[in-house]
Design an enzyme around this catalytic site. Sequence first.
Site, PDB file in Angstrom:
ATOM      1  N   HIS A   1      19.322 -37.213  35.846  1.00  0.00           N
ATOM      2  CA  HIS A   1      20.334 -36.292  35.445  1.00  0.00           C
ATOM      3  C   HIS A   1      20.370 -35.061  35.803  1.00  0.00           C
ATOM      4  O   HIS A   1      21.354 -34.285  36.270  1.00  0.00           O
ATOM      5  CB  HIS A   1      20.199 -36.428  33.997  1.00  0.00           C
ATOM      6  CG  HIS A   1      21.295 -35.763  33.178  1.00  0.00           C
ATOM      7  ND1 HIS A   1      22.380 -36.320  32.636  1.00  0.00           N
ATOM      8  CD2 HIS A   1      21.544 -34.524  33.040  1.00  0.00           C
ATOM      9  CE1 HIS A   1      23.343 -35.384  32.019  1.00  0.00           C
ATOM     10  NE2 HIS A   1      22.538 -34.166  32.119  1.00  0.00           N
ATOM     11  N   GLU A   2      19.074 -34.119  35.718  1.00  0.00           N
ATOM     12  CA  GLU A   2      19.051 -33.023  36.209  1.00  0.00           C
ATOM     13  C   GLU A   2      19.360 -32.981  37.700  1.00  0.00           C
ATOM     14  O   GLU A   2      19.904 -31.957  38.225  1.00  0.00           O
ATOM     15  CB  GLU A   2      17.753 -32.357  35.733  1.00  0.00           C
ATOM     16  CG  GLU A   2      17.325 -32.125  34.362  1.00  0.00           C
ATOM     17  CD  GLU A   2      18.379 -31.747  33.584  1.00  0.00           C
ATOM     18  OE1 GLU A   2      19.473 -30.828  34.036  1.00  0.00           O
ATOM     19  OE2 GLU A   2      18.925 -32.134  32.401  1.00  0.00           O
TER      20      GLU A   2
ATOM     21  N   HIS B   1      22.855 -32.679  38.438  1.00  0.00           N
ATOM     22  CA  HIS B   1      23.299 -31.174  38.134  1.00  0.00           C
ATOM     23  C   HIS B   1      23.052 -30.402  39.522  1.00  0.00           C
ATOM     24  O   HIS B   1      23.626 -29.650  40.100  1.00  0.00           O
ATOM     25  CB  HIS B   1      22.703 -30.713  37.122  1.00  0.00           C
ATOM     26  CG  HIS B   1      23.188 -30.895  35.766  1.00  0.00           C
ATOM     27  ND1 HIS B   1      24.681 -30.722  35.451  1.00  0.00           N
ATOM     28  CD2 HIS B   1      22.574 -31.242  34.749  1.00  0.00           C
ATOM     29  CE1 HIS B   1      24.947 -31.029  34.155  1.00  0.00           C
ATOM     30  NE2 HIS B   1      23.687 -31.506  33.706  1.00  0.00           N
TER      31      HIS B   1
ATOM     32  N   GLU C   1      28.736 -31.865  34.199  1.00  0.00           N
ATOM     33  CA  GLU C   1      28.137 -33.103  33.604  1.00  0.00           C
ATOM     34  C   GLU C   1      28.423 -34.046  34.096  1.00  0.00           C
ATOM     35  O   GLU C   1      27.590 -35.411  34.237  1.00  0.00           O
ATOM     36  CB  GLU C   1      28.591 -32.959  32.334  1.00  0.00           C
ATOM     37  CG  GLU C   1      27.992 -33.739  31.081  1.00  0.00           C
ATOM     38  CD  GLU C   1      26.381 -33.328  30.831  1.00  0.00           C
ATOM     39  OE1 GLU C   1      26.004 -32.229  31.253  1.00  0.00           O
ATOM     40  OE2 GLU C   1      25.539 -34.261  30.124  1.00  0.00           O
TER      41      GLU C   1
END
Lengths: 509, 509
Positions: free
Chosen positions: B272-273, B276, B305
């Site tokens: 996830h990060e 980003h 997101e």
Amino acid sequence: MTSTSSTWGRLRQHLHTTQLLGGIHSTLYFDQNTAMPAAAAGWRGEQLALLAQQLHERQTSAAYQELLAGAEQELTPEAPAEQHHNLRLLKRELARQSRLDPALVGALAQAQAEGYSRWQEAKQRSNFQLFAPALERLIALRLKQAQQLAPVEAQADGSPRSPWEILAQPFEPDINKQQLAQWLLPLRDLLPPLLEQARSLPAGSSEPWDLSEPQQEELCSALLEGWGFNPERCLRARSPHPFSCTLGPDDFRITTRVVAGQPFSAFLATAHEWGHSLYEQGLPRTGEHWFPWPLGEATSMAVHESQSLFYENRLGRSQAMARRWHPRFRSALGRDVWGDAQAFWRDLNPIRAGLTRVEADEVSYGLHVLLRYELELALVEGGMPVAELPDAWNRGMQELLGVRPANDAEGCLQDVHWSEGLFGYFPSYALGHLISAQLSETLEAELGPIETLLAADGDAQLGAWLQQRVYPLGRSVNAAELVEQVSGRPLSHEPFGHYLRQKLEHLAS
Amino acid sequence: MTSTSSTWGRLRQHLHTTQLLGGIHSTLYFDQNTAMPAAAAGWRGEQLALLAQQLHERQTSAAYQELLAGAEQELTPEAPAEQHHNLRLLKRELARQSRLDPALVGALAQAQAEGYSRWQEAKQRSNFQLFAPALERLIALRLKQAQQLAPVEAQADGSPRSPWEILAQPFEPDINKQQLAQWLLPLRDLLPPLLEQARSLPAGSSEPWDLSEPQQEELCSALLEGWGFNPERCLRARSPHPFSCTLGPDDFRITTRVVAGQPFSAFLATAHEWGHSLYEQGLPRTGEHWFPWPLGEATSMAVHESQSLFYENRLGRSQAMARRWHPRFRSALGRDVWGDAQAFWRDLNPIRAGLTRVEADEVSYGLHVLLRYELELALVEGGMPVAELPDAWNRGMQELLGVRPANDAEGCLQDVHWSEGLFGYFPSYALGHLISAQLSETLEAELGPIETLLAADGDAQLGAWLQQRVYPLGRSVNAAELVEQVSGRPLSHEPFGHYLRQKLEHLAS
């Protein structure tokens, strides 16, 4: 007198904000050395320059000068001596900053960047000639700087300071060559016979050994835990070179590194940096005249170094610690390459002349410094041509330590300091040894032998003594005054000599 | 036009320095969350406030306003459209900053600090009443703020924005309630039947399992390595809550944490990060109109997101990744609690209604957001008394997800956002899912199914598509425009619904 409506109160607020900015600068430095990816160096450089400029402006602005002048007017002769002292220190620093010609500051910054880059290349190719022109320019600029500072850098009795002395002031306030001759020159006679004597010491471990990174990390953590490391206020991280830094009144960081093939390196560096950190943690930060005033700061590099050396050498390399840590190292290693704690202790204390200052033992170290000090004086004040440095270095090594570098990289190019024009820095390292020994002598006279205290797990008692007697002095005294105040005698090489002789005796037995 | 002697060039220099300061602020934040000892929080707070003040001054000073006005005068109608666009964005931000009453900003900062502290206590004691008065005050102050901003926050067609819409603008530029109704309300009908359907899915692992921290760390590092993590420009660290941040044009950091009993948590958070971070790394930072201009920045939270969710859900939770990682998890665990990759894949994709947003799966997530969005509207614009929040929350959970919190701590006190008066933030989380799905649909139309690409180790090809089609748009378009530009159609919930239905089908087989 100290409400924020008074000039004095506003001065305090100004200094507080300056400290906030200084702490931001330190945080960026810490991050740069422990976390920042390499490609970010340019951007970080711009950020550090921006903060340095902000700090310089705060410390020299007309508004600040007016604050200082106003605070001085407000100050009555009856005000506490510490207030007068703080003001003197602030005025001296302002005078110093104001004397510096911005053009010269700029030229010096450029020459330092150039010098560092030339030095790196010269060291890599082991060719001093590649660095020589940059060093010449750095010496010329630093001499010009000393000349500019001379009017505000007179001694207490009004007599002028020499250029080298002026350049050394930021590291060692009030230092002069006469004192240094008195303190350091005796090492020329004291140390070589001890080095000779150490050649016949028995060996430590029976074979080479090493520990993994996680094992060393664990031993370092255990060492700090035993010495009261408080994770609420302290952090240990990893960096290419060990250092200690203070990021705020409740934020103390140290870093270490694991060196392959040198399994005591991280352990002893941890002790060393923790000594620095404890001094910072113990500086007077409460009360009216202390934080954020100059009196609340560390007083000199030599005193700082004496505190780190105390933890590294007096505690970390002690016999009692060897007895305490031998079982843990043995267990980490999975075998006993020492046989007993005495051999483990010898392994912790290898004493032999070598080529490299940063790897030098307690006996050799002072000789490495003496050489650099004499060469600095020759370069900065004695007119020695830069081209002669490599030969002079090699001759000096032969004469003082009996070893001769095979090339410039392991000779006069080994240290980074001159590449950035830092002259006047080295003697503090050696003074740290002397101060540590003399303070330890007083401590032992009052509490009993350090070895006995450590054997009874009295580490906290030793720490408390420093916390009560040394740390709270801040900048209220310089290094020489601090030693005299604590020990009751002027600083000398004798306690250091006594300590080394005794240690060699025990190592031989 | 862009030399530093022109006003435009000086404006660029001004923005560059602002970015340097912003990066320092981010570095302090990163350090605070990854390294700083707890006792340093007060000092760090003062430093962050000092920098925030400096940044605010730079962004609103008369000098800056003159620079902007001068640059506008210099700008000819023939100048590139990007220059005009940059200027519009800067002027809008200046208008917004200038409208804010400093007294209100101060009161709000105080109410936020108070709110956060009350919320912590209320959550710990699971008693909403302890937090209610602080929330009331935050709502009142934020409404006042929306009122102050209203004159500069009209829509493109001149019609006014509602208070909630005004507060949402910093997160999601140009967002309005009509659009949100169109995008999010269909989830009310779409998701509950899917949740119901998921109840009959076969189980994943045959027994509970967990991995040690070092094992999880190693898997996370391997994941990033396979996705081109470049340690020259990137760093992964540990922090209590995972986040991604950009410290400079070549300095990208992500953090993760290991959660006991949730062995996929760190792995998926890393994905996830990293999503980003890749978006930040791919933003247009070269060329005249980009860095440090507004056009070079991320365009909205929802787009951000969508990029993190793409890496977490479309890649990290894919069947192909399950086949790739099943052997590595099995080997780390020392046994196979799944039996085959399909069961491992099911374990990576547990789908069931729960009480907590941050632990919600892809199907439930949108319902958690819908609830919050509707309650925010009721609180901020609908006059719902704060005292009614807990009941309204619990009713909504029952209705949307079929579960009912046993207390306020796991109910309306679970999220931090409202404790700091952050309204308008939640919808972006759900929009991220929709955007990710719609962009993925376009990607699959052009490159073929993601599963097929991943099965052929085509991860880099997927990354390159985003790098070419999405990241370079920066702020030149808002979220809705970005989706339409890339996919050729207005944003809708349909691709998301299609994706979920297909996934559930595969999970059932």
